[in-house]
Design an enzyme around this catalytic site. Sequence first.
Site, short mmCIF file in Angstrom:
data_model
loop_
_atom_site.label_atom_id
_atom_site.label_comp_id
_atom_site.label_asym_id
_atom_site.label_seq_id
_atom_site.Cartn_x
_atom_site.Cartn_y
_atom_site.Cartn_z
N ASP A 57 0.82 -1.20 0.29
CA ASP A 57 0.08 0.02 -0.11
C ASP A 57 0.82 1.15 -0.02
O ASP A 57 1.93 1.11 0.41
CB ASP A 57 -1.01 -0.06 1.26
C1 BGC Z 1 -4.98 3.28 0.03
C2 BGC Z 1 -5.16 2.16 -0.97
C3 BGC Z 1 -5.09 2.80 -2.29
C4 BGC Z 1 -3.74 3.76 -2.35
C5 BGC Z 1 -3.62 4.46 -3.67
C6 BGC Z 1 -3.86 3.96 -0.10
O1 BGC Z 1 -3.85 5.07 0.86
O2 BGC Z 1 -5.26 2.66 1.16
O3 BGC Z 1 -6.41 1.51 -1.13
O4 BGC Z 1 -5.14 1.93 -3.45
O5 BGC Z 1 -3.63 4.76 -1.53
O6 BGC Z 1 -4.02 5.63 -3.68
#
Ligand code: BGC
Length: 767
Positions: free
Chosen positions: A268
């Site tokens: 993530d």
């Molecule tokens: C989220 C993810 C997301 C990523 C990219 C993160 O903060 O938890 O679900 O895909 O950001 O935007």
Amino acid sequence: MLALLGAAVVPSMSQELKLSANNIDDIVNAMTLEEKATLLVGGKNKNYTGESTTVGYTEDLVVGAAGVTKAIPRLGIPATVMADGPAGVRIKPTREEGGRTYYATAFPVGVTLASTWNPALVETVGQGMGQEVLDYGIDVLLAPGLNIHRSPLCGRNFEYFSEDPIVSGKMAAALVRGIQSKGVGTSVKHFAANSQETNRQKVDEIVSQRALRELYLKGFEIAVKEGKPWTVMSSYNKLNGPYTMENYELLTTILRDEWGYDGMVVTDWIGPRNTVAQVHAGNDMMQPGMDKQTEDIIQAVKEGKLSMADVDRNVKRVLQYIVKTPRFRGYVFSENPDIAAHAAITRKAADEGMVLLKNASHALPLRKGGKVAVFGLTSYDFMAGGTGSGHVCRPYTVNVVQGLENAGFEVTEDLKELYTTWLAYQESKAANDRIDFDWRWGRGCYPEMELNQVCIDKQAKAADVAVITIGRQGGEAWDRQVQDDFNLSAMERQQLEDICAAFHAEGKKVIVVINSGGVIETDSWKALPDAILLAWQPGLEGGNTIADIISGKVNPSGKLTMTFPVSVMDHPSSLNFPTTASKVPAEPVKGKTHRGTRNVDYTLHQEGINVGYRYFDTAGKEVSYPFGYGLSYTDFTYSRPTVKAVPGGFRATVTVTNTGDVAGKEAVQLYVTAPDGKLDKPAHELKAFAKTGLLKPGQSETLTFDVTDYDLASFDEATQNWVADKGRYAVKFGASARDLRASGTYAMPREFRMKVHDVLRPNVGLE
Ligand code: BGC
């Protein structure tokens, strides 16, 4: 910026070598350490003002996409693009140069899709999403999200599917298959136990091995085996000690060795942590990517702290991913998705995803052409989806009032005018500083408008019926609260009472529409209105679907994929979820730099596997609406089922007949009660489900369910085996978890046992 490529000693024999699907090993051999380290770390991450940020921006490829993988032109390795999210493509809808917009279809959110109980339909939704991913030049959609609804208060439950892992896994697999059928990738997320948003980047989720295996990992196991996602996203949180993204046991022993996953794991979106541990764990790609991570890899290899074999293994997986992408194939994308075609798909899914919770005296469907008094701010400011990275920048949203008008209902204009004015005022005051996330800090929806009795009485006289929308928002980075969020506010409650009293005094009905991505309290007020339609967050055409159900054009067939409790505190998890109502603080803790506590312990308060209906039905606890519940405008009967042993499990069938007056679909749930054995088991557990096609009055359909002995097994921590006892299993066919209509028996001839690794033990490495 590193002067990596310039400084590298480039083997001359590789001058002409360019990446292809057949020469990945040769490419790995030809790469310098610097190139390998470069490939394992995501690319440029600039926000609109050019500062570095952990949420990536890719101005040069797809504006507003979440991240990129880096190009290595010398070897014919292109950059690839990853964009959110689970309800459709999230990119920036406008560009500095102006001229045109770049909107995407807001599909129904995960919880709405799951409520269809129709994986084939969800696969079709995936095809629509996948097409838009392709159309916008994106290679991976960062979706679906399938964390378990451990608590109804988790802010991102709208993105996820259910409190049950079978529903979660089947829905995720269906969505993955649909999206990937278009030749683009997915990222099933957030692996694993990312059950809350409060302090999500630091919290240590302490989970027993049994609860992990049976609940929090099971859905991912199904999604990986049945969906074959190109990528899996490791979560922000720690799990039983280490961060998931640094956990070899999770990312290699379980994911790859036990489940056979051969795709890429991506973090993530976080900055540097323990880079060496991540590479070793099998976390192939670090996003959004910082130069420091590349430097860490190079240095660690040089110092002998990280093996070249680990680096090569990860590089190979990244290359295996890249050769599948549209970018690598040189796909010429249009940037012109067919939003009209996809809007039609959203309606099909929303038709089946909305759940009719109450329909006293056949209050619905309404006679067409009547006059409706439309109350509630979200009738006018409808929420097609949630906020944060699961938000979709969409070209329009059909709200409730427009939907009713489109369907030929008249609405009381004076009330509409009042709400429209109130909404414009709220919008003028509000700071929506990040349009692409719809991040209105705070609740996410504007305050409800107070109405006086004179106004309500006037509406009760002027209109034939009242529709009241109750709206609740959820989103990334914040969890929901109990007061004035899960529970109605005092003002909302009063208004509901006043409207019901005034309309009932005139002999007129009141319909409540719930526009929310998550569960709300219903028990204390559900007796007041005549009908309750849970519309969830149904995508950009939502108001049209609501009108179709209200008018009877569509017969509802959605069912709950989670329990609606009497009180939120009835969930065992509520005692250990960071809310002001629990002992776990949600607010900043003095002396700590982050919100909430360090650990959330799922082993406390007899929680463990007691999540959702597994707890409520075993404890015999009253609920407001049970798991699996949803009404139809028709009735169904279930035949005597058949349950036949087949090698390694059983096959069951049941015939469903529409005994009512209108056509409808029925979702049938197969629950199993295990014989008494060594392990305590829930009263029953969902093992399979199936949905009929549209049955005309009098028409029948036979549904088939396949269940394996492995599906019936529970996890025995004492021996690290999946175990299903020999003996008689009651096989029950339910219209909900509390409406079991037919049953049979499966006699398991011999005990099932499957030994797995003793990994992810709690209490290891706790701070
Ligand atoms: C989220 C993810 C997301 C990523 C990219 C993160 O903060 O938890 O679900 O895909 O950001 O935007």
